[in-house]
Write a protein that holds these residues in place. Structure first.
Motif, mmCIF file in Angstrom:
data_model
loop_
_atom_site.group_PDB
_atom_site.id
_atom_site.type_symbol
_atom_site.label_atom_id
_atom_site.label_comp_id
_atom_site.label_asym_id
_atom_site.label_seq_id
_atom_site.Cartn_x
_atom_site.Cartn_y
_atom_site.Cartn_z
ATOM 1 N N SER A 145 8.607 -0.439 -9.789
ATOM 2 C CA SER A 145 9.209 0.501 -10.532
ATOM 3 C C SER A 145 8.469 0.549 -11.890
ATOM 4 O O SER A 145 7.494 0.104 -12.361
ATOM 5 C CB SER A 145 10.498 0.238 -10.989
ATOM 6 O OG SER A 145 10.612 -0.989 -11.928
ATOM 7 N N GLY B 260 3.422 7.147 1.474
ATOM 8 C CA GLY B 260 4.431 7.597 0.538
ATOM 9 C C GLY B 260 4.412 6.782 -0.764
ATOM 10 O O GLY B 260 4.518 7.415 -1.960
ATOM 11 N N GLU C 109 1.606 8.077 -3.432
ATOM 12 C CA GLU C 109 2.071 9.220 -4.115
ATOM 13 C C GLU C 109 3.329 8.944 -5.177
ATOM 14 O O GLU C 109 3.269 9.419 -6.213
ATOM 15 C CB GLU C 109 2.553 10.353 -3.162
ATOM 16 C CG GLU C 109 1.458 10.780 -2.261
ATOM 17 C CD GLU C 109 1.119 9.977 -0.997
ATOM 18 O OE1 GLU C 109 -0.010 10.246 -0.216
ATOM 19 O OE2 GLU C 109 1.542 8.910 -0.857
ATOM 20 N N ASP C 110 4.124 8.060 -4.693
ATOM 21 C CA ASP C 110 5.210 7.619 -5.599
ATOM 22 C C ASP C 110 4.571 7.057 -6.782
ATOM 23 O O ASP C 110 5.114 7.106 -7.903
ATOM 24 C CB ASP C 110 6.213 6.644 -4.927
ATOM 25 C CG ASP C 110 7.165 7.530 -3.865
ATOM 26 O OD1 ASP C 110 7.158 8.824 -3.714
ATOM 27 O OD2 ASP C 110 7.542 6.738 -3.010
ATOM 28 N N ASN D 229 3.061 9.583 -9.442
ATOM 29 C CA ASN D 229 4.181 9.809 -9.988
ATOM 30 C C ASN D 229 4.550 9.056 -11.371
ATOM 31 O O ASN D 229 5.140 9.588 -12.095
ATOM 32 C CB ASN D 229 5.260 10.693 -9.173
ATOM 33 C CG ASN D 229 4.785 11.497 -8.213
ATOM 34 O OD1 ASN D 229 3.958 12.532 -8.501
ATOM 35 N ND2 ASN D 229 5.553 11.849 -7.221
#
Length: 196
Positions: free
Chosen positions: A113, A163, A166-167, A170
């Motif tokens: 995170s 995925g 790309e996450d 971001n």
């Protein structure tokens, strides 16, 4: 494989998901060897954030532990697990923030995170020198520190399942409205390894 110019960068972030550790591990091993042989600056630092479904799926832990043990002021590892049974996870940790048998590899529940990346950034830019550093100190103690200056990772390397890259981009480089939350200066500072 990292290019020579990349190994000379001071502050590196490696983010791996599952078997995405494979290409990153060889890069980390090269960075560690270059650091140990004095080919890169002594104040260079690297952080590995490594996520898997369970601790059984995390690869290269012994080798990573050994590297971190040899350079505890310059290399940190934080792992996370996303599907470990809570009871197993709690029992495994046994009131410790490290993987059993590992002094330098911390573990958390959940996905990688922005909070984990922020903690890693705080560690990489700390100026404190301390003895007997271990994984418990590596990130958690720093979350209380505040620093008005914005710091960036020089380079980030990301490899994971579809995925995830790309996450992570971001998170590392949010939209222009949230640019003060960036972890890298530009998209050119983020490298991806994809196998699909």
């Amino acid at each position: 494989v990292m290019e020579q110019s990349q190994t000379k960068k001071k502050n590196l972030l490696f983010i791996a998901g599952g078997v995405g550790i494979n290409p990153l591990f060889s890069m980390i091993r090269q960075w560690h060897e270059d650091f140990s042989n004095g080919k890169i600056a002594r104040d260079s630092k690297a952080v590995l954030l490594y996520s898997g479904r369970s601790t059984k799926e995390l690869l290269f832990l012994q080798e990573l532990e050994q590297m971190a043990g040899l350079t505890p002021m310059n290399f940190r590892i934080m792992t996370s697990v996303t599907r470990q049974k809570p009871s197993t996870f709690k029992e495994m940790r046994n009131n410790s923030e490290t993987i059993p048998g590992m002094k330098h590899i911390s573990i958390r529940e959940g996905r990688i995170s922005s909070t984990m990346i922020s903690s890693a950034r705080k560690w990489i830019h700390q100026t404190k020198s301390c003895e007997n550093v271990h994984a418990n100190d590596s990130f958690t103690a720093l979350s209380e520190e505040s620093d008005d200056e914005v710091h960036f990772f020089d380079l980030a390397f990301v490899c994971g399942p579809p995925g995830m890259p790309e996450d992570m981009l971001n998170i590392l480089l949010p939209t222009s409205e949230e640019s003060e939350l960036s972890f890298v200066k530009s998209e050119n500072d983020v490298y991806f390894e994809k196998w699909w």
